[in-house]
Design a protein around this motif. Structure first.
Motif, PDB file in Angstrom:
ATOM      1  N   ALA A  59       9.245  88.110  21.471  1.00 52.66           N
ATOM      2  CA  ALA A  59      10.019  89.347  21.595  1.00 52.66           C
ATOM      3  C   ALA A  59      11.249  89.114  22.446  1.00 52.66           C
ATOM      4  O   ALA A  59      11.252  88.274  23.358  1.00 52.66           O
ATOM      5  CB  ALA A  59       9.170  90.473  22.192  1.00 52.66           C
ATOM      6  N   VAL A  60      12.307  89.875  22.140  1.00 54.48           N
ATOM      7  CA  VAL A  60      13.563  89.814  22.892  1.00 54.48           C
ATOM      8  C   VAL A  60      14.042  91.244  23.127  1.00 54.48           C
ATOM      9  O   VAL A  60      13.678  92.156  22.386  1.00 54.48           O
ATOM     10  CB  VAL A  60      14.639  89.010  22.128  1.00 54.48           C
ATOM     11  N   PRO A  61      14.875  91.467  24.135  1.00 55.91           N
ATOM     12  CA  PRO A  61      15.327  92.838  24.425  1.00 55.91           C
ATOM     13  C   PRO A  61      16.385  93.312  23.427  1.00 55.91           C
ATOM     14  O   PRO A  61      17.173  92.524  22.904  1.00 55.91           O
ATOM     15  CB  PRO A  61      15.906  92.732  25.838  1.00 55.91           C
ATOM     16  N   LEU A  62      16.375  94.620  23.173  1.00 56.80           N
ATOM     17  CA  LEU A  62      17.444  95.285  22.420  1.00 56.80           C
ATOM     18  C   LEU A  62      18.388  95.896  23.453  1.00 56.80           C
ATOM     19  O   LEU A  62      18.076  96.914  24.061  1.00 56.80           O
ATOM     20  CB  LEU A  62      16.876  96.391  21.523  1.00 56.80           C
ATOM     21  N   GLU A  63      19.526  95.264  23.668  1.00 60.03           N
ATOM     22  CA  GLU A  63      20.442  95.718  24.712  1.00 60.03           C
ATOM     23  C   GLU A  63      21.846  95.870  24.154  1.00 60.03           C
ATOM     24  O   GLU A  63      22.271  95.126  23.273  1.00 60.03           O
ATOM     25  CB  GLU A  63      20.468  94.728  25.881  1.00 60.03           C
ATOM     26  N   THR A  64      22.570  96.847  24.685  1.00 60.98           N
ATOM     27  CA  THR A  64      23.973  97.071  24.346  1.00 60.98           C
ATOM     28  C   THR A  64      24.710  97.404  25.632  1.00 60.98           C
ATOM     29  O   THR A  64      24.088  97.619  26.678  1.00 60.98           O
ATOM     30  CB  THR A  64      24.136  98.247  23.360  1.00 60.98           C
ATOM     31  N   PRO A  65      26.049  97.484  25.590  1.00 55.83           N
ATOM     32  CA  PRO A  65      26.779  97.913  26.785  1.00 55.83           C
ATOM     33  C   PRO A  65      26.390  99.308  27.261  1.00 55.83           C
ATOM     34  O   PRO A  65      26.624  99.661  28.411  1.00 55.83           O
ATOM     35  CB  PRO A  65      28.248  97.884  26.312  1.00 55.83           C
ATOM     36  N   LEU A  66      25.760 100.105  26.365  1.00 54.63           N
ATOM     37  CA  LEU A  66      25.342 101.456  26.754  1.00 54.63           C
ATOM     38  C   LEU A  66      23.986 101.473  27.449  1.00 54.63           C
ATOM     39  O   LEU A  66      23.546 102.500  27.935  1.00 54.63           O
ATOM     40  CB  LEU A  66      25.279 102.352  25.514  1.00 54.63           C
ATOM     41  N   GLY A  67      23.280 100.321  27.467  1.00 56.50           N
ATOM     42  CA  GLY A  67      21.973 100.287  28.110  1.00 56.50           C
ATOM     43  C   GLY A  67      20.937  99.622  27.223  1.00 56.50           C
ATOM     44  O   GLY A  67      21.243  99.090  26.156  1.00 56.50           O
ATOM     45  N   SER A  68      19.694  99.650  27.671  1.00 59.03           N
ATOM     46  CA  SER A  68      18.604  99.018  26.938  1.00 59.03           C
ATOM     47  C   SER A  68      17.982 100.006  25.955  1.00 59.03           C
ATOM     48  O   SER A  68      17.791 101.177  26.264  1.00 59.03           O
ATOM     49  CB  SER A  68      17.524  98.533  27.913  1.00 59.03           C
ATOM     50  N   TYR A  69      17.671  99.504  24.760  1.00 56.74           N
ATOM     51  CA  TYR A  69      17.052 100.340  23.748  1.00 56.74           C
ATOM     52  C   TYR A  69      15.620  99.917  23.435  1.00 56.74           C
ATOM     53  O   TYR A  69      15.049 100.396  22.479  1.00 56.74           O
ATOM     54  CB  TYR A  69      17.882 100.302  22.449  1.00 56.74           C
ATOM     55  N   GLY A  70      15.033  99.009  24.216  1.00 57.74           N
ATOM     56  CA  GLY A  70      13.662  98.599  23.950  1.00 57.74           C
ATOM     57  C   GLY A  70      13.581  97.117  23.655  1.00 57.74           C
ATOM     58  O   GLY A  70      14.231  96.308  24.313  1.00 57.74           O
ATOM     59  N   PHE A  71      12.802  96.745  22.625  1.00 59.13           N
ATOM     60  CA  PHE A  71      12.662  95.332  22.301  1.00 59.13           C
ATOM     61  C   PHE A  71      12.465  95.147  20.805  1.00 59.13           C
ATOM     62  O   PHE A  71      12.155  96.079  20.063  1.00 59.13           O
ATOM     63  CB  PHE A  71      11.505  94.692  23.076  1.00 59.13           C
ATOM     64  N   LEU A  72      12.654  93.900  20.383  1.00 57.56           N
ATOM     65  CA  LEU A  72      12.445  93.478  19.002  1.00 57.56           C
ATOM     66  C   LEU A  72      11.394  92.383  19.028  1.00 57.56           C
ATOM     67  O   LEU A  72      11.588  91.356  19.694  1.00 57.56           O
ATOM     68  CB  LEU A  72      13.763  92.963  18.415  1.00 57.56           C
ATOM     69  N   GLY A  73      10.255  92.605  18.365  1.00 59.46           N
ATOM     70  CA  GLY A  73       9.139  91.679  18.473  1.00 59.46           C
ATOM     71  C   GLY A  73       8.607  91.197  17.141  1.00 59.46           C
ATOM     72  O   GLY A  73       8.637  91.922  16.143  1.00 59.46           O
ATOM     73  N   LEU A  74       8.120  89.940  17.130  1.00 56.65           N
ATOM     74  CA  LEU A  74       7.453  89.352  15.972  1.00 56.65           C
ATOM     75  C   LEU A  74       5.986  89.150  16.303  1.00 56.65           C
ATOM     76  O   LEU A  74       5.639  88.744  17.414  1.00 56.65           O
ATOM     77  CB  LEU A  74       8.086  88.005  15.602  1.00 56.65           C
ATOM     78  N   ILE A  75       5.113  89.405  15.320  1.00 53.26           N
ATOM     79  CA  ILE A  75       3.670  89.272  15.525  1.00 53.26           C
ATOM     80  C   ILE A  75       3.093  88.447  14.390  1.00 53.26           C
ATOM     81  O   ILE A  75       3.322  88.751  13.211  1.00 53.26           O
ATOM     82  CB  ILE A  75       2.982  90.646  15.587  1.00 53.26           C
ATOM     83  N   LEU A  76       2.340  87.427  14.745  1.00 53.07           N
ATOM     84  CA  LEU A  76       1.657  86.571  13.767  1.00 53.07           C
ATOM     85  C   LEU A  76       0.167  86.622  14.045  1.00 53.07           C
ATOM     86  O   LEU A  76      -0.267  86.499  15.193  1.00 53.07           O
ATOM     87  CB  LEU A  76       2.163  85.132  13.873  1.00 53.07           C
ATOM     88  N   SER A  77      -0.635  86.792  13.003  1.00 51.43           N
ATOM     89  CA  SER A  77      -2.082  87.004  13.178  1.00 51.43           C
ATOM     90  C   SER A  77      -2.850  85.703  13.320  1.00 51.43           C
ATOM     91  O   SER A  77      -3.927  85.531  12.748  1.00 51.43           O
ATOM     92  CB  SER A  77      -2.630  87.810  11.989  1.00 51.43           C
ATOM     93  N   ARG A  78      -2.316  84.772  14.059  1.00 51.65           N
ATOM     94  CA  ARG A  78      -3.004  83.531  14.419  1.00 51.65           C
ATOM     95  C   ARG A  78      -2.217  82.871  15.545  1.00 51.65           C
ATOM     96  O   ARG A  78      -1.033  83.181  15.734  1.00 51.65           O
ATOM     97  CB  ARG A  78      -3.135  82.586  13.228  1.00 51.65           C
ATOM     98  N   PRO A  79      -2.814  81.943  16.276  1.00 51.00           N
ATOM     99  CA  PRO A  79      -2.081  81.295  17.369  1.00 51.00           C
ATOM    100  C   PRO A  79      -0.918  80.455  16.842  1.00 51.00           C
ATOM    101  O   PRO A  79      -1.043  79.744  15.845  1.00 51.00           O
ATOM    102  CB  PRO A  79      -3.153  80.412  18.035  1.00 51.00           C
ATOM    103  N   ARG A  80       0.210  80.551  17.531  1.00 51.21           N
ATOM    104  CA  ARG A  80       1.383  79.769  17.144  1.00 51.21           C
ATOM    105  C   ARG A  80       2.364  79.750  18.304  1.00 51.21           C
ATOM    106  O   ARG A  80       2.531  80.749  19.011  1.00 51.21           O
ATOM    107  CB  ARG A  80       2.061  80.373  15.917  1.00 51.21           C
ATOM    108  N   ILE A  81       3.030  78.631  18.489  1.00 45.82           N
ATOM    109  CA  ILE A  81       4.098  78.525  19.478  1.00 45.82           C
ATOM    110  C   ILE A  81       5.420  78.618  18.728  1.00 45.82           C
ATOM    111  O   ILE A  81       5.743  77.758  17.910  1.00 45.82           O
ATOM    112  CB  ILE A  81       4.017  77.195  20.256  1.00 45.82           C
ATOM    113  N   PHE A  82       6.163  79.670  18.990  1.00 43.78           N
ATOM    114  CA  PHE A  82       7.446  79.842  18.327  1.00 43.78           C
ATOM    115  C   PHE A  82       8.468  78.865  18.906  1.00 43.78           C
ATOM    116  O   PHE A  82       8.464  78.581  20.105  1.00 43.78           O
ATOM    117  CB  PHE A  82       7.948  81.275  18.491  1.00 43.78           C
ATOM    118  N   SER A  83       9.360  78.388  18.069  1.00 47.42           N
ATOM    119  CA  SER A  83      10.355  77.410  18.500  1.00 47.42           C
ATOM    120  C   SER A  83      11.528  78.084  19.198  1.00 47.42           C
ATOM    121  O   SER A  83      11.710  79.298  19.124  1.00 47.42           O
ATOM    122  CB  SER A  83      10.866  76.622  17.288  1.00 47.42           C
TER     123      SER A  83
END
Length: 682
Positions: free
Chosen positions: A218-242
């Motif tokens: 996951a990474v933040p959703l940010e703009t000059p107006l402020g933070s809007y939350g986050f953007l996340g990926l979910i995988l239904s098994r163990p994995r190390i993202f690159s």
């Protein structure tokens, strides 16, 4: 033989998992006695995995020391060592520095990924073509988020994507191809929050499936107006993202965050117009209740139904392709379509029923004391009445009004907003299915993005006291375009509100003000006329000629769907007219920088093609950040060599390929045009 696994923990369970992982991989392992021994071992050998227990007293200091180690940086460059941080309490913020955050029950599965052979084979290539098309500018807010979440899932090859709007602070405001209950969502939000703050992959027990394990990035959703939350990926098994996955996801999040900021400005304007112009009362165009009034009436009817025990049903009529009708036949025809549907509905309801405009293309009807079966019969009467009165077009012929209907019956303890939301979703289900009338499913509405974005300060209902906004026409790289009325001259106009980050750049705004003054003096039948440039409440805007018609991009897509081709004489005439408009700009030392099919409108009422979006034009010799469309704005790889060598570009550099061909022909015979130094973006 180098040490394969090193662990710093006092927990015998954590130590045991590391010992077992080392034995299974045929690697040496070391249980470090203290932080100094751990750092020394990492410096001396290149362990496959380093496991640091968060509950070890010096864990944070160890992570800081590891970050500072020059040897560790070299190891990470080679991807030889993976640093795991084991946690148990997901409500606390782990310190950044690890590659993977592991919730303790998932440690065994995470350590299996330290086998680099397995990890290399597990890497899937990113679907770049899918990722490049992702945007949340078009369509309704919920539909845009759901579409973006689905595209992100496909592009990254994961099971689910979460786009959380303000979800990092309040929770629950998210979309994705998944049905969330509150406990599942809260745990998922905690995992994504940890991934966001640490920059690491998170491997944890699945909050929805007993015995399962999931991976999060996951990474933040940010703009000059402020933070809007986050953007996340979910995988239904163990994995190390690159690192590539995170870098691409962060780039997309930056773009989507900016687009959410632009939508916030649009929504702020729309909400203020609803309050200041419409208020609780009648819709000025249709003569039925407006959204504010029908929302209040829905609340009253829900309360009355709960007291009396009588049923309450909502019928929602969704007019299909209203935007396409506006572009192909004109905004006046679109208004007549809305009035025709509203008249058909009012003619088929009882005195006690309430009819209101829920949104631009949706009309809601409240049917007190009516069951779903009764509402089905009413909906069929509505459709028959609409189909029985096609609209006569000014140019001849008729237009059959397309519409779907959604039905929703009041459930126990349900609020009015949720009842109406389920009816809207049912109409969407009818649009996507084969039946024109669909019933809403029971249970909560399938979307969770109900929390509004914080819109900041209110915008006045009129801009500069002169222009009244009516509704949105389109949105793009620089902001949102509205249909508006010039109250002083009593004429229709188009107003383009700049996106917030551009409006806050005072130097950029002053450049635009100068360009607007020059462009306002430029009159050409194939170039949209600029009337004014103004500021109101901190927002900057262009006032332009209102050009009605179909954009070339829409025409190309329509012909593709219909299996037809645009007539060649019409296409050639359009290219020649656009080239003529570019000549008019170039003769005054201005390049457009964003000539593309979507910025050319076919005006059927005056038989012409019009080049629009001249607001990003630049005089030769100027330089500015890009505000145009990737793929159409002159590219840096072409322009930077010119700039480095001090050479000049021809006037044709502002045109895309079709217009450039005709423009070259004109330029070869026009010697009076000044040389134009390329001013395209970096």
């Amino acid at each position: 033989m180098n040490t394969g696994f090193v662990v710093l923990s006092r927990d015998p369970l954590v130590r045991g998992e590391v010992v077992n992982a080392g034995a299974a991989a045929g690697q040496l392992y070391l249980v470090a006695r203290d932080a100094d021994e751990l750092v020394a071992t990492i410096s001396a050998s290149r362990p496959r995995a380093v496991v640091i227990d968060r509950e070890y007293g010096e864990a944070d200091d160890v992570l800081i020391r590891l970050i500072d180690l020059a040897e560790l940086a070299e190891l990470r460059d080679c991807d030889d060592t993976t640093v795991f941080q084991v946690i148990r309490d997901t409500t606390q913020e782990p310190r950044p520095g690890a590659d993977v955050i592991v919730v303790e029950p998932a440690l065994r599965h995470a350590l299996a990924l330290a086998d680099r052979t397995m990890a290399v084979h597990d890497r899937r290539p990113l679907a770049i073509d899918q990722l490049l098309t992702i945007s949340v500018l078009s369509g309704s807010f919920d539909d845009a988020l759901e579409t973006a979440a689905a595209q992100l899932s496909v592009g990254f090859g994961v099971d689910r994507c979460v786009i959380s709007v303000r979800g990092d602070s309040t929770g629950g405001a998210a979309v994705g191809s998944h049905t969330w209950d509150s406990l599942t969502w809260n745990q998922t939000a905690d995992y994504c929050r940890i991934a966001t703050t640490t920059g690491a992959s998170v491997i944890a027990p699945s909050p929805a499936m007993a015995g399962g394990f999931e991976s999060y990035l996951a990474v933040p959703l940010e703009t000059p107006l402020g933070s809007y939350g986050f953007l996340g990926l979910i995988l239904s098994r163990p994995r190390i993202f690159s690192r590539e996955h995170r870098a691409v996801l962060q780039a997309l999040a930056s773009r989507l965050g900016a687009e959410l900021g632009w939508r916030a400005v649009h929504q702020r304007t729309t909400d203020e117009l609803d309050r200041a112009i419409n208020g609780p009362g009648l819709d000025q165009l249709l003569g039925i209740w407006n959204r504010t009034a029908i929302g209040q009436l829905a609340t009253m009817h829900v309360s009355a139904s709960a007291r009396s025990g009588l049923p309450l049903t909502v019928v929602l009529i969704d007019i299909l392709d209203l935007g396409a009708i506006n572009t192909r036949h004109g905004l006046g025809v679109g208004d007549r379509v809305l009035r025709r549907v509203a008249d058909a509905v009012r003619a088929n309801v009882r005195t006690e029923d309430a009819v209101g405009r829920w949104s631009g293309d949706k009309i809601a009807v409240l049917l007190p004391g009516t069951t779903l079966d009764g509402a089905q019969r009413v909906a069929e009467r509505f459709r028959a009445a609409i189909a029985g009165r096609p609209l006569e077009l000014p140019a001849g012929g008729t237009l059959q009004i397309p519409a779907t209907v959604g039905l929703a019956g009041l459930q126990k303890n349900e609020e009015a907003a949720m009842l109406l939301s389920r009816a809207v979703h049912a109409a969407k289900k009818a649009r996507d299915g084969e039946q024109p009338i669909a019933r809403a499913s029971t249970g909560p509405a399938p979307r969770l993005s109900t929390q509004p974005i914080d819109h900041g300060d209110d915008l006045r209902a009129t801009l500069g006291g002169t222009y009244r906004l009516i509704h949105e026409i389109s949105r793009g790289g620089m902001g949102v375009v509205y249909r508006a009325e010039d109250l002083a001259l009593e004429r229709p106009v188009a107003i383009k509100m700049l996106r917030p980050d551009l409006a806050e750049d005072h130097e950029f705004v002053e450049h635009l003000r100068g360009e607007a003054a020059m462009l306002a003096r430029l009159e050409h039948p194939n170039l949209v006329q600029i009337y004014n440039f103004g500021q109101s409440g901190g927002d900057s805007y262009f006032v332009m000629e209102l050009v009605e018609g179909e954009g070339f991009q829409q025409a190309v897509e329509r012909h593709r769907i219909e299996g037809t081709q645009m007539p060649l004489p019409e296409l050639v005439a359009a290219i020649d007219q656009v080239a003529s408009a570019l000549d008019a700009l170039h003769e005054r030392g201005i390049i457009h920088r964003d000539v593309k099919p979507a910025n050319v409108i076919r005006d059927p009422f005056r038989s012409r093609s019009v080049l629009v979006d001249v607001g990003i034009a630049r005089r030769f010799g100027q330089f500015a950040e890009s505000a145009g469309t990737p793929g159409y704005v002159a590219r840096p790889t072409r322009c930077s060599p010119w700039r480095r060598r001090g050479a000049t570009a021809t006037a044709c550099c502002s045109a895309s390929a079709p217009a450039r061909t005709s423009c070259r022909r004109r330029c070869s015979t026009t010697s009076s045009s000044p040389p134009i130094t390329s001013s395209c973006a970096r």
